[in-house]
Design a protein around this motif. Structure first.
Motif, mmCIF file in Angstrom:
data_model
loop_
_atom_site.group_PDB
_atom_site.id
_atom_site.type_symbol
_atom_site.label_atom_id
_atom_site.label_comp_id
_atom_site.label_asym_id
_atom_site.label_seq_id
_atom_site.Cartn_x
_atom_site.Cartn_y
_atom_site.Cartn_z
ATOM 1 N N ALA A 181 8.262 5.964 98.764
ATOM 2 C CA ALA A 181 9.571 6.169 98.556
ATOM 3 C C ALA A 181 10.137 5.492 97.065
ATOM 4 C CB ALA A 181 10.218 5.367 99.479
ATOM 5 N N HIS A 182 9.210 4.579 96.469
ATOM 6 C CA HIS A 182 9.549 4.041 95.324
ATOM 7 C C HIS A 182 9.088 4.655 94.133
ATOM 8 C CE1 HIS A 182 9.798 0.785 92.420
ATOM 9 N NE2 HIS A 182 8.394 0.846 92.149
ATOM 10 N N SER A 183 9.941 5.057 93.261
ATOM 11 C CA SER A 183 9.566 5.648 91.856
ATOM 12 C C SER A 183 9.245 4.608 90.970
ATOM 13 C CB SER A 183 10.639 6.673 91.500
ATOM 14 O OG SER A 183 10.034 7.334 90.453
ATOM 15 N N PRO A 184 7.970 4.458 90.268
ATOM 16 C CA PRO A 184 7.608 3.361 89.326
ATOM 17 C C PRO A 184 8.482 3.707 88.182
ATOM 18 C CG PRO A 184 5.694 4.138 90.458
ATOM 19 C CD PRO A 184 6.638 4.982 90.858
ATOM 20 N N GLN A 185 8.681 2.515 87.200
ATOM 21 C CA GLN A 185 9.160 2.994 85.988
ATOM 22 C C GLN A 185 8.271 3.846 85.149
ATOM 23 O OE1 GLN A 185 12.211 1.595 85.259
ATOM 24 N NE2 GLN A 185 12.266 2.544 83.279
ATOM 25 N N PRO A 186 8.568 4.985 84.474
ATOM 26 C CA PRO A 186 7.721 5.453 83.740
ATOM 27 C C PRO A 186 7.054 4.618 82.751
ATOM 28 C CG PRO A 186 9.765 6.723 83.680
ATOM 29 C CD PRO A 186 10.087 5.199 84.546
ATOM 30 N N ASN A 187 5.788 4.928 82.299
ATOM 31 C CA ASN A 187 5.050 4.132 81.181
ATOM 32 C C ASN A 187 4.232 4.976 80.627
ATOM 33 O OD1 ASN A 187 2.956 2.421 80.024
ATOM 34 N ND2 ASN A 187 3.849 0.727 81.027
ATOM 35 N N TYR A 188 4.464 5.491 79.378
ATOM 36 C CA TYR A 188 3.502 6.399 78.747
ATOM 37 C C TYR A 188 2.134 5.874 78.545
ATOM 38 C CZ TYR A 188 3.891 5.232 73.904
ATOM 39 O OH TYR A 188 3.523 4.857 72.654
ATOM 40 N N ILE A 189 2.024 4.782 78.153
ATOM 41 C CA ILE A 189 0.720 4.222 77.948
ATOM 42 C C ILE A 189 -0.180 4.346 79.327
ATOM 43 C CG2 ILE A 189 -0.603 2.291 77.279
ATOM 44 C CD1 ILE A 189 0.975 2.759 75.009
ATOM 45 N N HIS A 190 0.343 3.937 80.472
ATOM 46 C CA HIS A 190 -0.303 4.103 81.908
ATOM 47 C C HIS A 190 -0.569 5.502 81.896
ATOM 48 C CE1 HIS A 190 1.661 0.161 83.534
ATOM 49 N NE2 HIS A 190 0.839 -0.043 82.463
ATOM 50 N N ASP A 191 0.362 6.721 81.383
ATOM 51 C CA ASP A 191 0.083 7.875 81.679
ATOM 52 C C ASP A 191 -1.192 8.243 81.161
ATOM 53 O OD1 ASP A 191 2.131 8.316 83.517
ATOM 54 O OD2 ASP A 191 3.284 9.577 82.395
ATOM 55 N N LEU A 192 -1.104 7.739 79.658
ATOM 56 C CA LEU A 192 -2.324 8.589 78.865
ATOM 57 C C LEU A 192 -3.645 7.804 79.451
ATOM 58 C CD1 LEU A 192 -0.662 7.693 75.376
ATOM 59 C CD2 LEU A 192 -0.931 9.911 76.228
ATOM 60 N N ASN A 193 -3.659 6.572 79.806
ATOM 61 C CA ASN A 193 -4.798 6.169 80.417
ATOM 62 C C ASN A 193 -5.219 6.668 81.545
ATOM 63 O OD1 ASN A 193 -4.874 4.191 78.309
ATOM 64 N ND2 ASN A 193 -3.983 2.466 79.627
ATOM 65 N N ARG A 194 -4.267 6.891 82.672
ATOM 66 C CA ARG A 194 -4.684 7.785 83.680
ATOM 67 C C ARG A 194 -5.267 9.194 83.453
ATOM 68 N NH1 ARG A 194 1.202 6.927 86.414
ATOM 69 N NH2 ARG A 194 1.077 4.917 87.351
ATOM 70 N N THR A 195 -4.675 9.784 82.177
ATOM 71 C CA THR A 195 -5.146 11.163 82.056
ATOM 72 C C THR A 195 -6.510 11.254 81.321
ATOM 73 O OG1 THR A 195 -2.787 11.711 81.245
ATOM 74 C CG2 THR A 195 -4.536 13.087 80.455
ATOM 75 N N GLU A 196 -6.743 10.013 80.521
ATOM 76 C CA GLU A 196 -8.280 10.131 80.094
ATOM 77 C C GLU A 196 -9.218 9.972 81.255
ATOM 78 O OE1 GLU A 196 -9.409 9.387 76.681
ATOM 79 O OE2 GLU A 196 -7.735 8.537 75.577
ATOM 80 N N LEU A 197 -8.717 9.026 82.174
ATOM 81 C CA LEU A 197 -9.844 8.717 83.330
ATOM 82 C C LEU A 197 -10.085 9.970 84.222
ATOM 83 C CD1 LEU A 197 -8.485 5.186 84.157
ATOM 84 C CD2 LEU A 197 -10.926 5.631 83.625
ATOM 85 N N LEU A 198 -8.652 10.877 84.437
ATOM 86 C CA LEU A 198 -8.819 11.754 85.381
ATOM 87 C C LEU A 198 -9.609 13.155 84.643
ATOM 88 C CD1 LEU A 198 -5.324 12.334 86.698
ATOM 89 C CD2 LEU A 198 -7.159 11.671 87.892
ATOM 90 N N LYS A 199 -9.445 13.079 83.519
ATOM 91 C CA LYS A 199 -10.574 14.051 82.533
ATOM 92 C C LYS A 199 -12.129 13.759 82.623
ATOM 93 C CE LYS A 199 -8.457 15.164 78.434
ATOM 94 N NZ LYS A 199 -7.875 16.464 78.662
ATOM 95 N N LEU A 200 -12.282 12.422 82.721
ATOM 96 C CA LEU A 200 -13.595 12.173 82.955
ATOM 97 C C LEU A 200 -13.921 12.571 84.296
ATOM 98 C CD1 LEU A 200 -16.381 10.856 82.849
ATOM 99 C CD2 LEU A 200 -15.273 8.470 83.282
ATOM 100 N N LEU A 201 -13.101 12.374 85.446
ATOM 101 C CA LEU A 201 -13.218 12.740 86.819
ATOM 102 C C LEU A 201 -13.654 14.191 87.081
ATOM 103 C CD1 LEU A 201 -13.474 11.148 89.413
ATOM 104 C CD2 LEU A 201 -10.876 11.553 89.772
ATOM 105 N N LEU A 202 -12.703 14.823 86.307
ATOM 106 C CA LEU A 202 -12.822 16.491 86.322
ATOM 107 C C LEU A 202 -14.312 16.799 85.702
ATOM 108 C CD1 LEU A 202 -11.015 18.874 87.206
ATOM 109 C CD2 LEU A 202 -10.287 18.818 84.719
#
Length: 787
Positions: A181-202
């Motif tokens: 239910a909880h929407s965390p505060q957007p944090n674009y550094i976290h988003d960028l880091n997640r994106t790089e890790l997901l790219k590796l996963l893909l």
């Protein structure tokens, strides 16, 4: 910097794994991006190392994975550690495709090499994990790493750092939505880091691209299988995070409209990556497994409790067990909002950022409906399904002339075929269509059913020739919904008759072994509407009366050899597969652009053939109370060699013909799957005698004299008077007993599962251009072609 180290790395001298000074230079650089790594590490050099210094390549992979594991263990508290993790991530993303393209290296990540890069001979169980497993578990941990990829829950800096092993990652789900239910505060550094890790996963999952398509569906992807197993303690929060991030995304929601011109939207790359990882983890052939059927009980949790526990792939398992209404609403609203985004562009230009991942969304929507029947029923329960239908029709109409988008055409049609197997879909189509999305179709006033028929007509008469295998599917959808259509507009009624006219010419009927099926489908549509929805359909009845010649010609179709030859001669003079004449198109909608062919040079990926309609669907009969029962096909023996397959009871192909792969059964060709096929009088009679014309002939017999009388009596040439008469007419007691309604429901089959795999990876290959992860590697699942 890195550039120097890459050249040293190619030296044929093996470098010791313990030489930290040497290996550290690969990840110590501070300001790099994944694009830099791709520029600094050229393909030719990776291949050279692979061939000439294999031990160095092996050590590099070990060391990079080791760094990721260390980062996951320590929790990445310093900027330096985070930088090392990101650089290892980028380096592995760069190198993995070159490991996968070489069959000798493919098993490398699944092997355990004692002591390599593990510092000494201390071989406890943890160390004996294959490299692939260590890598996947480290990435999973890193995706829930406080202050790196998720918001920390610490109250003050005095507290000790959160121990990454004691973290309950379910409290760190990335976005509100399903089960959170909880929407965390957007944090674009976290988003960028997640994106790089997901790219590796893909990239890890992309090993599938390097194996040729096979009909063997037990061919599971070991990377996906491990990552989505109980070994991954973050499976549930990660599945939920990916799904919620995609479904909660609103391209407009980041401030005021037109904002994408002012701010860069750091969320979109994450959403795209999340959508791609999600559909790849859900690549699962449901035809070979007992898919979890869920009873009506609901539990307090977001996931239904099921017995048996369902598939081992936890992502598929969780997806199939979502059951709360509010979760379904959240998913459906999110997917509909994103699919409508390109349409909104057309009438409110620049009001929102235009998204490009509609194909991934369509695959995700397909998986949701295919794996979770409760979701499918929810979608059809209200007219919200139309918010999915309209964008799909928009894409189908827009892509119809573009050979690089044949895959998009297929998935759009597959989704509509799946939906059309449910009665509610036909019922929903009666809602008036008022949204005026500019589309290159004739202006009409009517319902969503009219829109569907008009778009399908446009695809058949002016689409790319590669779409011919889809004609069966398109008409099957129209047959499935026809018993429920209360009132077709004159425009749509004329389109259906125009198709019948085009498909019942002798040259079309005689030029390929299965062309007559299209006529059977259309006659079934007319019969369903006349038998079950006569009252509101005076437009269609009027169109049938006006075009009565077409039906009489079909009833009197000549079947002697001379007539067959004459029909085929006519074909040579008419190269156009289906005439566009007398289709009375009229003016297209205002603001619409004609469907454009692909730009020359556009890249596209090849697709495997789709199964024929008889493999794709199974027949169900609708009984009085609306319930369906499956009609088990009678065991049909393939005909002896050389004999032409005769049609089934309703003119459908028998298994002898269906067994032929679809690509050999190109329509409109004078040769067919059964050797040098030629039409014979017997063959024509075998299906002509089964044409279901009784209902229409009876209707014409009763109404034509009455209509002619009105015209003579009142000197009428005016349509409206005739229509008024037809509106109040009735055929009660005059028509043959209504036939039971037959629905052809989509059934899961391994052919479609393989089609989805090649389509999905083709989309992912083409969409990842910055950096071009797989470009110019030796991909085997599909071919890359230029238009």
């Amino acid at each position: 910097g890195s550039s120097a180290s890459v050249t040293m790395f190619i030296s044929p001298q093996p470098v010791e794994a313990t030489d930290d000074a040497f290996w550290d230079q690969f990840w110590a650089d501070t300001a790099t991006s994944v694009q830099d790594v791709f520029a600094l590490v050229p393909a030719a050099e990776i291949r050279a190392v692979r061939e000439e210094s294999p031990s160095n390549l092996a050590t590099l992979c070990y060391k990079a994975v080791e760094k990721l594991v260390q980062g996951a263990e320590s929790g990445c508290h310093t900027e330096k550690e985070r930088q090392i993790v990101l650089n290892c991530c980028r380096l592995l993303t760069r190198i993995l495709p070159y490991i996968f393209e070489d069959p000798d290296w493919r098993g490398f990540f699944w092997s355990t090499v004692p002591g390599a890069g593990r510092g000494g001979g201390d071989e406890d169980d943890e160390n004996a994990r294959p490299l692939a497993e260590s890598l996947l578990l480290a990435v999973a941990d890193l995706l829930f790493c406080p202050d790196f990829t998720v918001q920390s829950h610490r109250r003050s800096t005095v507290d000790t750092a959160e121990d990454i092993h004691s973290i309950d990652s379910c409290e760190y789900i990335w976005e509100a939505g399903v089960g959170f239910a909880h929407s965390p505060q957007p944090n674009y550094i976290h988003d960028l880091n997640r994106t790089e890790l997901l790219k590796l996963l893909l990239t890890c999952f992309s090993e599938a691209m390097y194996l040729p398509p096979s009909s063997d569906s037990s061919n599971t992807n070991p990377w996906v299988q491990f990552f989505c197993s109980t070994e991954n303690r973050h499976a549930l929060p990660l599945f939920t995070s990916l799904l919620n991030v995609v479904c909660a995304y609103d391209p407009v929601g980041y401030g005021i409209p037109y904002n994408h011109l002012l701010f860069s939207d750091y969320r979109e790359p994450l959403v795209e990556e999340a959508a791609q990882v999600l559909i790849v983890t859900l690549d699962y052939d449901s035809s070979t497994s007992s898919s979890p059927t869920v009873d009506g009980t609901t539990t307090g949790t977001a996931m239904d409790d099921v017995d048996p526990p369902g598939p081992d792939n936890l992502f598929v398992n969780y997806l199939s067990r979502i059951h709360r209404e509010e979760d379904f609403q959240f998913i459906l609203k999110g997917v509909a909002r994103l699919l409508s985004n390109p349409l909104v562009q057309t009438y409110l230009p620049n009001s929102a950022k235009k998204i490009q991942f509609h194909q991934e969304l369509l695959v995700l929507f397909w998986k949701l409906c295919d794996f979770n029947k409760k979701f499918l029923f929810f979608v059809l329960k209200s007219s919200d399904v139309l918010d999915i239908l309209v964008p799909i029709l928009y894409f189908l109409n827009d892509a119809r002339a573009d050979q690089s988008r044949v895959g998009l055409m297929h998935i759009g049609v597959f989704i509509l075929l799946l939906l059309s197997g449910e009665r509610n879909f036909g019922v929903r189509l009666n809602k008036p269509y008022s949204v005026r999305v500019p589309m290159d179709i004739p202006v009409f006033t009517g319902t969503h059913a009219d829109l569907l028929i008009i778009v399908f007509h446009k695809i058949i008469t002016s689409g790319h020739q590669r779409l011919q295998p889809l004609f069966d599917c398109l008409l099957t959808i129209v047959v499935n919904v026809s018993p429920y259509l209360k009132s077709l507009s004159m425009v749509a009624a004329n389109k259906l008759l125009h198709l019948l006219e085009a498909f019942s010419t002798t040259w079309f009927l005689f030029s390929a072994v299965q062309n007559h099926h299209l006529v059977f489908f259309l006659l079934e549509v007319f019969n369903n509407i006349i038998q079950y929805q006569f009252d509101g359909n005076s437009n269609l009845v009027y169109a049938v009366i006006r075009k009565r010649n077409v039906f009489h010609q079909l009833a009197n179709l000549p079947s002697d050899s001379q007539a067959i030859q004459k029909g085929l001669q006519r074909k040579k003079r008419t190269p156009e597969p289906i005439s566009r004449t007398n289709s009375q198109d009229g003016v297209s909608m205002e603001g619409s652009r004609p469907a454009a062919p692909a730009e020359p040079g556009t890249l596209k990926t090849s697709l495997v053939a789709t199964p024929g309609i008889d493999k794709l669907t199974e027949k169900s009969q609708v009984s009085e109370d609306g319930t369906m029962r499956s009609l088990e096909p009678e065991s049909s023996q393939p005909p002896p060699e050389g004999s032409s397959p005769s049609a089934g009871s309703d003119g459908e192909p028998c298994s002898g013909e269906a067994a032929q792969p679809r690509r050999d059964r190109r329509r409109l060709s004078s040769t067919s799957s059964v050797g040098q096929w030629t039409p014979t009088p017997d063959w024509v009679m075998s299906w002509k005698s089964k044409l279901p014309l009784q209902t229409i002939m009876r209707l014409l017999q009763v109404l034509v004299p009455q209509v002619e009388k009105i015209c003579i009596d009142k000197g009428l040439t005016d349509e409206s008077e005739i229509l008024k008469f037809l509106q109040h007419g009735t055929l009660v007691g005059l028509l043959p007993v209504p036939h039971p309604i037959l629905i052809r429901k989509y059934q899961a089959n391994s052919g479609t599962a393989m089609w989805f795999r090649t389509y999905m990876w083709g989309v992912i290959y083409l969409r990842n251009v910055d950096p071009p992860i797989w470009y110019d590697t030796d991909v085997k699942l599909f071919e890359i072609q230029r238009v």
